[in-house]
Design a protein around this motif. Structure first.
Motif, PDB file in Angstrom:
ATOM      1  N   SER A 108      12.264  -2.980  14.094  1.00  0.00           N
ATOM      2  CA  SER A 108      11.949  -3.961  13.053  1.00  0.00           C
ATOM      3  C   SER A 108      10.581  -4.593  13.260  1.00  0.00           C
ATOM      4  O   SER A 108       9.892  -4.941  12.290  1.00  0.00           O
ATOM      5  CB  SER A 108      13.013  -5.058  13.001  1.00  0.00           C
ATOM      6  OG  SER A 108      12.990  -5.866  14.163  1.00  0.00           O
ATOM      7  N   VAL A 109      10.155  -4.738  14.519  1.00  0.00           N
ATOM      8  CA  VAL A 109       8.846  -5.331  14.803  1.00  0.00           C
ATOM      9  C   VAL A 109       7.744  -4.437  14.227  1.00  0.00           C
ATOM     10  O   VAL A 109       6.819  -4.910  13.551  1.00  0.00           O
ATOM     11  CB  VAL A 109       8.645  -5.536  16.317  1.00  0.00           C
ATOM     12  CG1 VAL A 109       7.254  -6.085  16.618  1.00  0.00           C
ATOM     13  CG2 VAL A 109       9.720  -6.462  16.874  1.00  0.00           C
ATOM     14  N   TYR A 110       7.861  -3.133  14.473  1.00  0.00           N
ATOM     15  CA  TYR A 110       6.858  -2.200  13.953  1.00  0.00           C
ATOM     16  C   TYR A 110       6.967  -2.073  12.434  1.00  0.00           C
ATOM     17  O   TYR A 110       5.952  -1.999  11.732  1.00  0.00           O
ATOM     18  CB  TYR A 110       7.039  -0.829  14.609  1.00  0.00           C
ATOM     19  CG  TYR A 110       7.068  -0.879  16.115  1.00  0.00           C
ATOM     20  CD1 TYR A 110       5.980  -1.344  16.839  1.00  0.00           C
ATOM     21  CD2 TYR A 110       8.191  -0.463  16.826  1.00  0.00           C
ATOM     22  CE1 TYR A 110       6.003  -1.399  18.230  1.00  0.00           C
ATOM     23  CE2 TYR A 110       8.226  -0.514  18.217  1.00  0.00           C
ATOM     24  CZ  TYR A 110       7.136  -0.984  18.903  1.00  0.00           C
ATOM     25  OH  TYR A 110       7.159  -1.048  20.273  1.00  0.00           O
ATOM     26  N   MET A 111       8.188  -2.041  11.914  1.00  0.00           N
ATOM     27  CA  MET A 111       8.389  -1.897  10.473  1.00  0.00           C
ATOM     28  C   MET A 111       7.737  -3.044   9.717  1.00  0.00           C
ATOM     29  O   MET A 111       7.123  -2.841   8.660  1.00  0.00           O
ATOM     30  CB  MET A 111       9.892  -1.845  10.162  1.00  0.00           C
ATOM     31  CG  MET A 111      10.225  -1.422   8.736  1.00  0.00           C
ATOM     32  SD  MET A 111      10.028   0.362   8.474  1.00  0.00           S
ATOM     33  CE  MET A 111       8.625   0.412   7.347  1.00  0.00           C
ATOM     34  N   ARG A 112       7.851  -4.237  10.253  1.00  0.00           N
ATOM     35  CA  ARG A 112       7.235  -5.388   9.595  1.00  0.00           C
ATOM     36  C   ARG A 112       5.714  -5.269   9.570  1.00  0.00           C
ATOM     37  O   ARG A 112       5.067  -5.710   8.610  1.00  0.00           O
ATOM     38  CB  ARG A 112       7.659  -6.690  10.294  1.00  0.00           C
ATOM     39  CG  ARG A 112       9.106  -7.078  10.013  1.00  0.00           C
ATOM     40  CD  ARG A 112       9.451  -8.435  10.609  1.00  0.00           C
ATOM     41  NE  ARG A 112      10.831  -8.814  10.318  1.00  0.00           N
ATOM     42  CZ  ARG A 112      11.229  -9.385   9.190  1.00  0.00           C
ATOM     43  NH1 ARG A 112      10.334  -9.637   8.223  1.00  0.00           N
ATOM     44  NH2 ARG A 112      12.495  -9.708   8.998  1.00  0.00           N
ATOM     45  N   GLU A 113       5.133  -4.676  10.601  1.00  0.00           N
ATOM     46  CA  GLU A 113       3.677  -4.475  10.608  1.00  0.00           C
ATOM     47  C   GLU A 113       3.260  -3.526   9.482  1.00  0.00           C
ATOM     48  O   GLU A 113       2.264  -3.765   8.791  1.00  0.00           O
ATOM     49  CB  GLU A 113       3.215  -3.921  11.957  1.00  0.00           C
ATOM     50  CG  GLU A 113       3.428  -4.847  13.139  1.00  0.00           C
ATOM     51  CD  GLU A 113       2.474  -6.032  13.158  1.00  0.00           C
ATOM     52  OE1 GLU A 113       1.670  -6.185  12.208  1.00  0.00           O
ATOM     53  OE2 GLU A 113       2.551  -6.815  14.120  1.00  0.00           O
ATOM     54  N   TRP A 114       4.017  -2.458   9.286  1.00  0.00           N
ATOM     55  CA  TRP A 114       3.686  -1.504   8.233  1.00  0.00           C
ATOM     56  C   TRP A 114       3.892  -2.109   6.846  1.00  0.00           C
ATOM     57  O   TRP A 114       3.109  -1.865   5.917  1.00  0.00           O
ATOM     58  CB  TRP A 114       4.529  -0.235   8.396  1.00  0.00           C
ATOM     59  CG  TRP A 114       4.066   0.613   9.534  1.00  0.00           C
ATOM     60  CD1 TRP A 114       4.464   0.547  10.833  1.00  0.00           C
ATOM     61  CD2 TRP A 114       3.066   1.651   9.491  1.00  0.00           C
ATOM     62  NE1 TRP A 114       3.791   1.476  11.596  1.00  0.00           N
ATOM     63  CE2 TRP A 114       2.934   2.164  10.804  1.00  0.00           C
ATOM     64  CE3 TRP A 114       2.291   2.189   8.469  1.00  0.00           C
ATOM     65  CZ2 TRP A 114       2.047   3.194  11.107  1.00  0.00           C
ATOM     66  CZ3 TRP A 114       1.398   3.220   8.765  1.00  0.00           C
ATOM     67  CH2 TRP A 114       1.284   3.704  10.077  1.00  0.00           C
ATOM     68  N   LEU A 115       4.942  -2.914   6.707  1.00  0.00           N
ATOM     69  CA  LEU A 115       5.239  -3.501   5.397  1.00  0.00           C
ATOM     70  C   LEU A 115       4.285  -4.642   5.034  1.00  0.00           C
ATOM     71  O   LEU A 115       4.263  -5.079   3.883  1.00  0.00           O
ATOM     72  CB  LEU A 115       6.683  -3.999   5.359  1.00  0.00           C
ATOM     73  CG  LEU A 115       7.747  -2.896   5.380  1.00  0.00           C
ATOM     74  CD1 LEU A 115       9.144  -3.495   5.428  1.00  0.00           C
ATOM     75  CD2 LEU A 115       7.615  -1.970   4.159  1.00  0.00           C
ATOM     76  N   LYS A 116       3.515  -5.104   5.982  1.00  0.00           N
ATOM     77  CA  LYS A 116       2.456  -6.061   5.656  1.00  0.00           C
ATOM     78  C   LYS A 116       1.342  -5.391   4.860  1.00  0.00           C
ATOM     79  O   LYS A 116       0.581  -6.059   4.151  1.00  0.00           O
ATOM     80  CB  LYS A 116       1.861  -6.656   6.945  1.00  0.00           C
ATOM     81  CG  LYS A 116       2.764  -7.618   7.682  1.00  0.00           C
ATOM     82  CD  LYS A 116       2.075  -8.075   8.964  1.00  0.00           C
ATOM     83  CE  LYS A 116       2.974  -8.971   9.802  1.00  0.00           C
ATOM     84  NZ  LYS A 116       2.310  -9.349  11.095  1.00  0.00           N
TER      85      LYS A 116
END
Length: 447
Positions: free
Chosen positions: A347-355
């Motif tokens: 989820s930490v990485y996913m949030r970076e991509w979804l930014k």
């Protein structure tokens, strides 16, 4: 009437009241209301405002005329009949250019820094190609260059090699050249920063070097067309570490001297791409870690438990004094770990991509679902990539034996139950966050 502000309106009203009251001291009310001379004095403010507005309007038109004259030829292009149904969509329908939106500027690469991609203009992709391709001059000739149409971003040990094989099995899909298994390049996460797969120093690979990995595919794409002249072949990059390995961030010029990154892989890819297609495969992070441990030379389930216990302590100690991101993106911390436990914080990485990219740019799968119904998953992937297929072909390629199955996995004992409980607890918070981000309870991995 062209009013500018509440303060200006207040001054105007006060002046007009004074004009009317002065008139009414010497004349009837009707005289003052019906007088053309009085009315003209009240119009003077309006006329001044109107004249200013017209001056500003004319200046704006002059600027617009200059821009059209200066840049119009660059923006004009013929819209291909294929643009609305295949490959790259018209510029107006694409996601915002984040490099402009976030005001990321070209600063140039300093010593020991990676190439500054923001000093490079985005390639002018040709709409007659489904794959993102463009023409560039080299040795006095126009040559076709191509980028991947799709990226299997991650995650390591979740079935990415197997999926990449089943995609490349399609007649319209090509692999990369001079890369591992026609699949992995690791440009975005490692080699552009001058790191090998094991994060040892190596000569960096710049953007031109990355393009060369698709030169063979570009030739095939160029010389293969449909009856209408459309180039429908595609190529891809299946480097699963691109999703989560941000450890090269200090070498991005825009991050120089910063304690935490402002620019990472998603920002770089957003600057280069207009309509990327990202595929992610998530696997229960506890199972993924054990599989990764075995692949990387793990000895036993007991040794794995000792390694995990130690690594959890290192990560938790770091997170008491720093942000989660600091601890996950740190090359120094990673070098102290015996396992790649940091890869399970999806989820930490996913949030970076979804930014940077909208949710619809991602096709997100689960490894466990492939084991239950590989044909259904492959259908979803082919549809996402706009690949034509028959049910017979889909059944054939879905039933092919799995690729990259670890032989050592069969000879090592199952994970200890105490290790599973320890990891499930450790990853639980981030699994819940992932399920929340994706609005899908399957990513809790409760069953």
């Amino acid at each position: 009437m062209g009013g500018r502000s509440a303060e200006d309106f207040d001054k105007t009203v006060r002046r007009d009241i004074q004009t009317e009251e002065t008139c009414m001291k010497n004349h009837t009310v009707e005289h003052c209301l019906y007088s053309l001379e009085i009315a003209r004095t009240l119009q003077q403010v309006k006329m001044r405002l109107e004249s200013r507005r017209w001056v500003l309007l004319m200046l704006g038109l002059c600027v617009l005329l200059y821009l059209v004259t200066r840049y119009g030829s660059r923006m004009d292009h013929v819209i291909s009949p294929h643009m609305l149904s295949h490959g790259y969509v018209p510029e107006a329908n694409r996601v915002d250019d984040t490099s402009v939106k976030l005001d990321i500027q070209c600063v140039g690469a300093g010593p020991h820094e990676a190439e500054d991609l923001f000093c490079m203009e985005r390639p002018k992709y040709v709409p007659e190609f489904k794959n993102p391709c463009w023409y560039t001059k080299a040795d006095g000739k126009l040559r076709l260059k191509c980028m991947p149409y799709y990226h299997i971003l991650g995650v390591c040990k979740s079935g990415t090699t197997d999926l990449a094989y089943r995609i490349r099995a399609h007649e319209d899909v090509l692999g990369c050249n001079d890369c591992f298994s026609q699949k992995e390049i690791f440009y975005w996460c490692r080699i552009r920063y001058g790191y090998t797969h094991s994060m040892r120093p190596r000569p960096p690979c710049n953007f031109s070097c990355y393009q060369q990995k698709f030169d063979t595919a570009a030739l095939r794409i160029k010389h293969t067309t449909t009856e209408t002249g459309y180039h429908n072949m595609i190529t891809g990059d299946a480097s699963p570490s691109d999703f989560s390995d941000f450890r090269g961030w200090p070498k991005i010029p825009q991050n120089a001297g910063l304690e935490k990154p402002v620019v990472m892989t998603p920002h770089l890819m957003r600057h280069v791409y207009t309509d990327p297609k990202f595929i992610l495969i998530f696997r229960n992070p506890t199972d993924r870690l054990y599989s990764d441990y075995i692949m990387r030379g793990g000895r036993s389930a007991e040794d794995f438990h000792e390694a995990v216990t130690r690594d959890i302590q290192i990560e938790e100690t770091c997170m008491k004094n720093h942000t989660v991101e600091h601890c996950l993106y740190s090359l120094e911390i990673a070098r102290t770990l015996r396992t790649r436990i940091f890869l399970g914080f999806y989820s930490v990485y996913m949030r970076e991509w979804l930014k940077v990219f909208p949710r619809e740019q991602f096709l997100i799968l689960r490894t466990e679902d492939h084991d239950q119904d590989p044909k259904a998953r492959l259908r979803k992937v082919y549809n996402y990539l706009k690949l034509n297929y028959t049910e017979e072909w889909l059944s054939y390629i879905a039933s092919a034996p799995k690729r990259n199955v670890s032989k050592k996995k069969k000879s090592i004992e199952p994970m200890l139950e105490k290790t599973r409980v320890l990891l499930d607890t450790f990853y639980g918070r981030y699994n819940r966050d992932l399920a929340d981000v994706l609005q899908d309870k399957r990513f809790l991995w409760l069953t």
